[in-house]
Write a protein that holds these residues in place. Structure first.
Motif, mmCIF file in Angstrom:
data_model
loop_
_atom_site.group_PDB
_atom_site.id
_atom_site.type_symbol
_atom_site.label_atom_id
_atom_site.label_comp_id
_atom_site.label_asym_id
_atom_site.label_seq_id
_atom_site.Cartn_x
_atom_site.Cartn_y
_atom_site.Cartn_z
ATOM 1 N N LEU A 29 0.924 -1.250 -0.183
ATOM 2 C CA LEU A 29 -0.165 0.263 0.025
ATOM 3 C C LEU A 29 0.994 1.047 -0.113
ATOM 4 N N GLY A 30 0.693 1.976 -0.982
ATOM 5 C CA GLY A 30 1.687 3.396 -0.858
ATOM 6 C C GLY A 30 0.855 4.599 -0.679
ATOM 7 N N GLY A 31 0.138 4.026 0.433
ATOM 8 C CA GLY A 31 -0.546 5.573 1.209
ATOM 9 C C GLY A 31 -2.444 5.366 0.186
ATOM 10 N N MET A 32 -3.229 6.284 1.915
ATOM 11 C CA MET A 32 -4.432 6.145 1.271
ATOM 12 C C MET A 32 -4.748 7.503 2.317
ATOM 13 N N HIS A 33 -6.236 8.083 1.336
ATOM 14 C CA HIS A 33 -6.881 9.029 2.585
ATOM 15 C C HIS A 33 -7.960 9.007 2.175
ATOM 16 N N VAL A 34 -9.050 9.392 3.081
ATOM 17 C CA VAL A 34 -10.162 9.555 3.107
ATOM 18 C C VAL A 34 -11.051 11.173 2.504
ATOM 19 N N SER A 35 -11.194 11.801 2.282
ATOM 20 C CA SER A 35 -11.610 13.283 1.263
ATOM 21 C C SER A 35 -12.929 13.497 3.130
ATOM 22 N N GLU A 36 -11.986 14.631 3.116
ATOM 23 C CA GLU A 36 -13.148 15.283 4.717
ATOM 24 C C GLU A 36 -14.478 15.016 4.878
ATOM 25 N N ASP A 37 -15.119 14.398 3.399
ATOM 26 C CA ASP A 37 -16.264 14.629 4.515
ATOM 27 C C ASP A 37 -16.540 13.106 4.303
ATOM 28 N N GLY A 38 -16.142 12.141 4.672
ATOM 29 C CA GLY A 38 -16.146 10.509 4.870
ATOM 30 C C GLY A 38 -16.314 9.837 3.847
ATOM 31 N N THR A 39 -17.000 10.434 2.379
ATOM 32 C CA THR A 39 -17.656 9.328 1.489
ATOM 33 C C THR A 39 -16.441 8.949 0.684
ATOM 34 N N ARG A 40 -15.187 9.166 0.178
ATOM 35 C CA ARG A 40 -14.341 8.349 -0.754
ATOM 36 C C ARG A 40 -13.189 7.932 0.464
ATOM 37 N N LEU A 41 -12.669 6.913 -0.271
ATOM 38 C CA LEU A 41 -11.262 6.811 0.344
ATOM 39 C C LEU A 41 -10.518 6.926 -1.285
ATOM 40 N N ALA A 42 -9.330 6.762 -1.139
ATOM 41 C CA ALA A 42 -8.707 7.234 -1.941
ATOM 42 C C ALA A 42 -7.134 6.413 -1.290
ATOM 43 N N TYR A 43 -6.546 5.400 -2.373
ATOM 44 C CA TYR A 43 -5.688 5.310 -1.628
ATOM 45 C C TYR A 43 -4.524 3.942 -3.073
ATOM 46 N N ALA A 44 -3.171 3.603 -2.871
ATOM 47 C CA ALA A 44 -2.593 3.205 -3.967
ATOM 48 C C ALA A 44 -1.357 1.978 -3.828
ATOM 49 N N VAL A 45 -1.853 1.371 -4.699
ATOM 50 C CA VAL A 45 -1.009 -0.228 -4.521
ATOM 51 C C VAL A 45 -0.474 -0.416 -5.735
ATOM 52 N N ASP A 46 0.813 -1.641 -5.076
ATOM 53 C CA ASP A 46 1.769 -1.830 -6.324
ATOM 54 C C ASP A 46 1.565 -3.228 -5.603
ATOM 55 N N LEU A 47 1.544 -4.176 -6.985
ATOM 56 C CA LEU A 47 1.840 -5.325 -7.179
ATOM 57 C C LEU A 47 2.459 -5.774 -7.260
ATOM 58 N N THR A 48 3.864 -5.454 -7.416
ATOM 59 C CA THR A 48 5.156 -6.019 -8.336
ATOM 60 C C THR A 48 6.490 -6.062 -7.276
ATOM 61 N N GLY A 49 6.687 -4.991 -6.245
ATOM 62 C CA GLY A 49 7.282 -4.181 -5.880
ATOM 63 C C GLY A 49 8.420 -3.123 -6.367
ATOM 64 N N ASP A 50 8.365 -2.466 -7.674
ATOM 65 C CA ASP A 50 8.785 -1.558 -7.913
ATOM 66 C C ASP A 50 8.405 -0.696 -7.382
ATOM 67 N N GLU A 51 7.645 0.109 -6.228
ATOM 68 C CA GLU A 51 7.089 1.015 -6.248
ATOM 69 C C GLU A 51 6.817 2.031 -6.992
ATOM 70 N N ARG A 52 5.796 1.386 -8.234
ATOM 71 C CA ARG A 52 5.458 2.189 -9.249
ATOM 72 C C ARG A 52 3.586 1.659 -9.003
ATOM 73 N N PHE A 53 2.989 2.456 -8.076
ATOM 74 C CA PHE A 53 1.566 2.473 -7.636
ATOM 75 C C PHE A 53 0.611 2.709 -8.436
ATOM 76 N N GLU A 54 -0.990 2.089 -8.008
ATOM 77 C CA GLU A 54 -2.078 2.695 -9.049
ATOM 78 C C GLU A 54 -3.531 2.814 -8.333
ATOM 79 N N LEU A 55 -3.371 4.747 -8.652
ATOM 80 C CA LEU A 55 -4.473 5.061 -7.579
ATOM 81 C C LEU A 55 -5.204 4.691 -8.666
ATOM 82 N N ARG A 56 -6.618 3.775 -6.853
ATOM 83 C CA ARG A 56 -8.340 3.576 -6.767
ATOM 84 C C ARG A 56 -8.592 4.436 -5.901
ATOM 85 N N VAL A 57 -10.049 4.754 -6.355
ATOM 86 C CA VAL A 57 -10.813 5.350 -5.522
ATOM 87 C C VAL A 57 -11.892 4.838 -5.502
#
Length: 751
Positions: A164-192
């Motif tokens: 997991l390369g980081g995560m953050h919840v929106s101020e109103d608590g309704t959305r989560l942004a998070y970053a995922v690495d599935l290889t180990g090379d530290e190039r992440f994919e942002l998902r919401v």
């Protein structure tokens, strides 16, 4: 590998040993490197091409050989794994931290490799103490209204690696942004994720760096992009519902020697864009509107790099006027303040250095590292006598003519670590983490108005009795003087069982790092108990190049003073032997990453001091890597080691100590080099080349089994890991068990 039930590693067939007992011989294919009139013949440069089948075949052959010659250690590995497991509460949880209308926390579940990130609704009764007392979370029991916002086990399913390369919840608590690495090379994919439905939105942003954050409206997500050398250089804004190609560039840094990142101000009204390296930084502020229809403006420069300082900025409002608190390392008249100082200035006058009012002056014996705020107080992280501490003062006192009156929680140990972990403007308290070499971690909330310290949790370590262990600070005389010509003493943290005495018979592991101003601070590692309980004396050598004794300690172990780190480590080892804490025939050295460079260089200096060496993702071919600015992070390394491309002096200095280029025909200890195929910080090729060079050069006995006094040279490559090795806690325990079994076998301490 361990399966998801958390069972111990399985036995290997003895047939493996018979089939793969011959060490692989890397082909010699010489490539010449000519720099500053010097030519170096690199016989193993071909190993850098991991896209070639023969390179992967070689790494697999090395793994098979390593498995074969360490097959007899399997029962010990299994025992260590079970000891780590027995000392760990597998179903556990963190102390919740409040943000808005929710308490957020993390759960771990027995048998699962990864944690669950959870939250539960918070109550607002108007009674401050009650509203900010975290709910009691019990292992294995769900709280009323509890929501799992991210199950990392589900995200990792079907993949050999997950981070997991980081995560953050929106101020109103309704959305989560998070970053995922599935290889180990530290190039992440942002998902919401929409937390109201637990469904991910269509938004995907590829190849981002660590760290994601919503703006105040929850409609934009900020992230950074890597360049081709794995340097974060662009700060971007993604608007939900749009394609990545439409994302907005907010800032771009063109200097290959500067790293770019961002963080929010404590009041979340500004995004702070920070550019820097180990010697100079620059800070920009981007105003964050609370209306999604309002476009983002251009960021404003707060502290330019032309000021020639390191500066950490925290904006805040005082009596309706925007101010900035700044931790920085240069006075208004340009004099160095290497240990840092704290100043306060109105934001509109920040360009005027005469307007910076000193709040905490520079001190030779105290290093100022950073700060956090709540609505009424500031907490300052400092380091004194190697120990990280936290001090608190009211903001009212901070701005008064008399200045702040700092208070600091008191503890009953000499060697400990106290770090800030959480603060919120809305909270009447701040959270710190406390631990020591022999004390389990504690979570403490400090009520800032009163100074009251509330124990929220102490980590449970089953089967552990703190009274059985002791830690002492020792000081080893250094052979190399300080930059001022004065004698130097190297601090050591020496951990042992209480019944172990300095009688010259003890197996000993000496650990070190000594780079990037990183301090090896106290922490109770349950895996280390498997060493201590077998009579091992575990010593941490706080060599120059780290930050334990302030900025000067760091600067006296970098660039053209780097060899001080190596001689400090050797001196520390000799001190332990001379003082009777270590049997001279049963000493091992251990280091990882830049600490791998440390132990690699130490072996070339004094191989006779050590029975074994464990080098994890070791930076042992540093000169070759740093000479190539196209390799990941190479240009950023120039501020740490010097630039051998431009400077002949730096080139010659580095060539004289880089481990790979200085292996000599002498008896070396048993060596295990551990690496990962997808590591982008220290490429696998460095230990692969080093092992090949060692194996053909050293004169030690590489054929006799380790348990019988032999000194094999081993390479172990994690084929699905990154810089931190394999992902997942059980796989991590397996790796540690493998490493410690190697050390204990070499030291004859397997009982």
């Amino acid at each position: 590998m361990t399966d998801t039930t958390g069972s111990a590693p399985s036995d290997r067939s003895d047939d493996t040993f018979d089939a793969a007992a011959t060490p692989p011989q890397a082909a010699v294919e010489t490539e010449e490197r000519a720099v500053h009139g010097d030519t170096f013949a690199d016989d193993y440069a071909w190993l850098r091409h991991k896209d070639q089948a023969r390179v992967l075949e070689h790494l697999h052959a090395e793994n098979a050989y390593t498995d074969a010659v360490t097959a007899d250690q399997e029962p010990l590995r299994r025992a260590i794994f079970e000891e780590i497991k027995a000392h760990t509460v597998e179903t556990d949880q963190s102390v919740p931290a409040r943000r808005g209308a929710w308490w957020y926390f993390v759960r771990t579940i027995e048998g699962e490799q990864y944690p669950e990130h959870c939250r539960v609704p918070a109550k607002s009764t108007g009674e401050t103490s009650q509203d900010w007392t975290p709910p009691q979370v019990h292992p294995g029991q769900r709280l009323p209204g509890e929501q799992v916002i991210l199950d990392c086990n589900a995200e990792a399913a079907g993949h050999g690696f997950f981070a997991l390369g980081g995560m953050h919840v929106s101020e109103d608590g309704t959305r989560l942004a998070y970053a995922v690495d599935l290889t180990g090379d530290e190039r992440f994919e942002l998902r919401v994720r929409d937390l109201r439905t637990s469904d991910d939105l269509p938004d995907r942003v590829e190849n981002i760096a660590h760290g994601v954050r919503f703006d105040r409206t929850g409609t934009r997500v900020f992230y950074t992009l890597w360049d081709q050398t794995w340097r974060p250089y662009r700060v971007m804004a993604h608007v939900l519902g749009t394609d990545q190609s439409e994302d907005t560039l907010l800032f771009e840094e063109s200097d290959p020697g500067m790293w770019t990142g961002f963080e929010a101000s404590a009041d979340r009204e500004q995004l702070l864009i920070v550019v820097g390296n180990s010697e100079v930084s620059e800070t920009w502020a981007l105003e964050l509107p609370d209306d999604p229809a309002v476009a983002l403006e251009e960021p404003r420069l707060l502290v330019p790099r032309s000021a020639g300082m390191l500066a950490d900025c925290e904006p805040l409002d005082i009596d309706g006027v925007r101010h900035v608190l700044i931790v920085h390392d240069r006075t208004a008249d340009g004099r160095p303040a290497p240990n840092g100082m704290l100043s306060l200035v109105p934001q509109q006058r920040i360009e005027d250095r005469s307007a910076w009012r000193t709040v905490v002056p520079h001190r030779e014996d105290v290093k100022v590292d950073g700060l956090l705020l709540n609505a009424t107080h500031v907490a300052l992280e400092v380091r004194r006598e190697t120990t990280p501490r936290v001090q608190f003062a009211s903001l009212d006192a901070l701005v008064s003519a008399s200045g702040p009156d700092w208070f600091e929680p008191a503890f009953d140990e000499e060697l400990y670590a106290c770090h800030l972990t959480w603060a919120s403007l809305e909270a009447p308290l701040m959270r710190v983490a406390y631990t020591s070499w022999i004390t389990p971690g504690r979570v403490l909330d400090v009520v800032t108005q009163t100074g009251q310290v509330l124990l929220r949790r102490e980590v449970e370590v089953p089967g552990y009795d703190r009274d059985d262990y002791v830690v002492e600070r020792m000081w080893a005389p250094a052979s190399a003087p300080g930059s001022d010509g004065q004698p130097v003493r190297v601090p050591l943290s020496v951990i042992r069982r209480r019944d172990v005495q300095p009688d010259g018979s003890n197996p000993c592991v000496v650990y070190g790092y000594g780079s990037y101003e990183m301090s090896m601070d106290p922490v109770l590692g349950v895996a280390r108990l498997s060493l201590l309980d077998r009579g091992v004396v575990y010593a941490v050598a706080h060599v120059r190049g780290g930050g334990e004794l302030g900025r000067g300690w760091y600067e006296d172990g970098k660039k053209l003073a780097k060899t001080n780190s190596f001689t400090d480590f050797v001196d520390a080892t000799r001190f332990l032997v001379d003082a009777g804490w270590a049997d001279p025939a049963r000493v091992a050295c251990h280091g990882g990453s830049a600490g791998g460079l440390l132990v690699g260089a130490v072996l070339n200096l004094a191989p006779e001091l050590y029975r074994a060496c464990l080098a994890v993702v070791p930076f042992v071919d540093a000169l070759t890597s740093i000479l190539d600015p196209e390799l990941p992070l190479s240009a950023l390394e120039w501020e740490e080691w010097g630039n051998p491309i431009e400077s002949r002096d730096v080139y010659e200095y580095m060539k004289a100590y880089t481990p790979y280029e200085n292996v000599r025909a002498a008896d070396y200890p048993a060596i295990a080099a551990v690496t990962s195929l997808h590591d982008t910080r220290v490429l696998y090729v460095e230990p692969a080349k080093w092992v090949a060079q060692l194996r053909r050069t050293v004169t030690s006995d590489q054929t006799t089994p380790l348990a019988e006094g032999g000194a094999p040279v081993l390479l172990r490559t994690e084929m699905e890991g990154g810089h931190g090795g394999a992902s997942g806690r059980y796989r991590g325990w397996e790796d540690t068990a493998w490493e410690y079994a190697f050390l204990l076998t070499a030291l004859g301490a397997t009982g």
